[in-house]
Design an enzyme around this catalytic site. Sequence first.
Site, mmCIF file in Angstrom:
data_model
loop_
_atom_site.group_PDB
_atom_site.id
_atom_site.type_symbol
_atom_site.label_atom_id
_atom_site.label_comp_id
_atom_site.label_asym_id
_atom_site.label_seq_id
_atom_site.Cartn_x
_atom_site.Cartn_y
_atom_site.Cartn_z
ATOM 1 N N ASP A 150 99.584 11.755 24.595
ATOM 2 C CA ASP A 150 100.714 11.155 25.307
ATOM 3 C C ASP A 150 101.651 10.570 24.252
ATOM 4 O OD1 ASP A 150 102.405 9.258 26.418
ATOM 5 O OD2 ASP A 150 100.912 8.444 27.799
ATOM 6 N N CYS A 159 101.797 -1.229 33.474
ATOM 7 C CA CYS A 159 101.109 0.027 33.852
ATOM 8 C C CYS A 159 99.941 0.301 32.909
ATOM 9 C CB CYS A 159 102.061 1.212 33.866
ATOM 10 S SG CYS A 159 103.394 1.008 35.037
ATOM 11 N N LYS A 187 112.748 7.784 27.121
ATOM 12 C CA LYS A 187 112.276 6.864 26.075
ATOM 13 C C LYS A 187 112.763 7.325 24.699
ATOM 14 C CE LYS A 187 108.254 5.605 28.827
ATOM 15 N NZ LYS A 187 108.566 4.313 29.436
ATOM 16 N N GLN A 220 105.495 6.779 23.941
ATOM 17 C CA GLN A 220 105.960 5.652 23.136
ATOM 18 C C GLN A 220 106.131 6.014 21.666
ATOM 19 O OE1 GLN A 220 107.061 2.795 24.211
ATOM 20 N NE2 GLN A 220 106.470 3.057 26.346
ATOM 21 N N HIS A 247 98.093 4.277 29.355
ATOM 22 C CA HIS A 247 99.007 3.983 30.466
ATOM 23 C C HIS A 247 98.394 4.566 31.744
ATOM 24 C CE1 HIS A 247 102.760 4.448 32.846
ATOM 25 N NE2 HIS A 247 103.293 3.550 32.030
HETATM 26 N N1 PLP Z 1 102.639 6.904 28.763
HETATM 27 C C1 PLP Z 1 103.049 5.810 28.124
HETATM 28 C C2 PLP Z 1 102.326 5.365 26.883
HETATM 29 C C3 PLP Z 1 104.132 5.081 28.625
HETATM 30 O O1 PLP Z 1 104.542 3.970 27.985
HETATM 31 C C4 PLP Z 1 104.782 5.521 29.795
HETATM 32 C C5 PLP Z 1 105.894 4.760 30.368
HETATM 33 O O2 PLP Z 1 106.085 3.598 30.092
HETATM 34 C C6 PLP Z 1 104.323 6.679 30.406
HETATM 35 C C7 PLP Z 1 103.253 7.350 29.861
HETATM 36 C C8 PLP Z 1 104.978 7.214 31.641
HETATM 37 O O3 PLP Z 1 106.258 7.663 31.342
HETATM 38 P P1 PLP Z 1 107.232 8.145 32.503
HETATM 39 O O4 PLP Z 1 107.283 7.028 33.513
HETATM 40 O O5 PLP Z 1 108.521 8.379 31.822
HETATM 41 O O6 PLP Z 1 106.649 9.381 33.082
#
Ligand code: PLP
Length: 488
Positions: free
Chosen positions: A277, A441, A303, A280, A200
């Site tokens: 990370d 993203c 999430k 998800q 992401h």
């Molecule tokens: N990492 C992953 C794999 C994501 O899917 C997302 C958001 O969709 C993020 C990071 C960023 O999350 P946040 O916008 O809640 O900080």
Amino acid sequence: MTTPDLRALLRAPEQVPSTASAPPTAATPTMPASGAPATPAMPAMPAMPASGVPAAPAEVPTTPPAEVPGLPTTAQPGVFSPESARKDVPILHRTVNGQPLVWLDNGATTQKPRQVIEAVSAYYSAANSNIHRGAHTMAREATELYEAGRTAVAQFLGAPSPDTIMFVRGTTEAVNLVAQSWGRAHLGPGDDILVPVLEHHSNIVPWQLIAEETRARVVPVPLTPDGEIDQDAYADLLSARTQMVVVSQASNVLGTVPPVREMTALAHRYGAKVLVDGAQAVAHMPVDVQALGADFYAFSGHKLFAPTGIGALYATPGAMAEMRPWQGGGNMIESVSFERTTFAAMPHMMEAGTGHISGVVGLLAAIDWLRGFDQQAVAAYEEALMSYAMQAMATVPGLEVIGSAAQRIAVMTFTLAGHDPASVADWLDKDGIAVRAGHHCAQPALAHYGLESAARASFALYNTSGEVDQLVASLRRLQQAGQGAEGA
Ligand code: PLP
């Protein structure tokens, strides 16, 4: 002792003065007080055999079934029923454009059970105070709740102690925190940060920013045609220069679940740190940060059925010892003078300013809610739902699913021949079906497939095979209507 048991209070919010049950406004979809569906009953997942694998769809209907077989009202051992989660989530019972909502945008954010909504409301109704610094009862109570949230997160992640958990706004802030607080102190010219192409943007851009500042390099780790992280290339890219490896436990666009544990062990052989990370992953699989071996693990509460604006970062004590303050302010200091300022112990050193206390309360309630289900059974159910969805989607002419990793979460990114992704999402929205369209993203991951944009259906434990049928039926109608009907 007059202090109420606040955790019990949050679990029994009906005891709180009833500001929580304000009448619905014009903008609020009407719901019966019980939280039971105002709209027709949701279609049911067909009964699953004990193996947890649903029968393959013999024929995908073009319209949702009018009569829906009843759902099991009591849980069967080892079998998860989505209705046991649906009944708790009020928003799933609203309508959108005159149709029962089908929420398939869980990758963007999950919907909130009433236990979370009521916990936040109860907190503001009965327990609101700033934390840590106050000398009064309410401050102590709020502090207890906040720290109970930290303990719950530690247990949820399998972390050894609450002191390894820092509260942040979400995954994005967590990655930026590590890049700034650890990266600025440890990265320099000639150092490598390995970043798989499926990451992401929030796990790419913070590293680009700190690399620019420290003159380190961000090195992309390529993908295979299936959308897996190319493990041979990864092994080749690791070297004594590698200081940091980052990797998502589950990809938000391809659904890929990489072998994080093995990748971490390999990175450690080169002395590199590993940031995972978990944005998800947390809602879809049991997490054990110690088994993964990660130095850092980040996730977002929203999430995980919790409010927006709250998330957590886990770090091992060893990694914490290498972190410098990244934001200064209240809460993160031990003493301040113009001659010399000293800092609070970790994790508080990373939590400058007033935290998102009600967010932590909501996160605590969300974790409690999720842990009320058998996690293995939930994971098996989602896997079964995903395989049902893959088979059903394959019947839509011109539909192509992006990525085919062996291990994946219930995320399906797709293109539909003759229709751009935005118009697909628009069409589905008219049927009350929420999917996301765009670059998700994750532009490098889409570019790997020669795409700039795609549609995505992402599932959670409360989704049903009936909803999959509705998605498929709507997409088939779009294909039958042809291009001329786009956006109609
Ligand atoms: N990492 C992953 C794999 C994501 O899917 C997302 C958001 O969709 C993020 C990071 C960023 O999350 P946040 O916008 O809640 O900080």
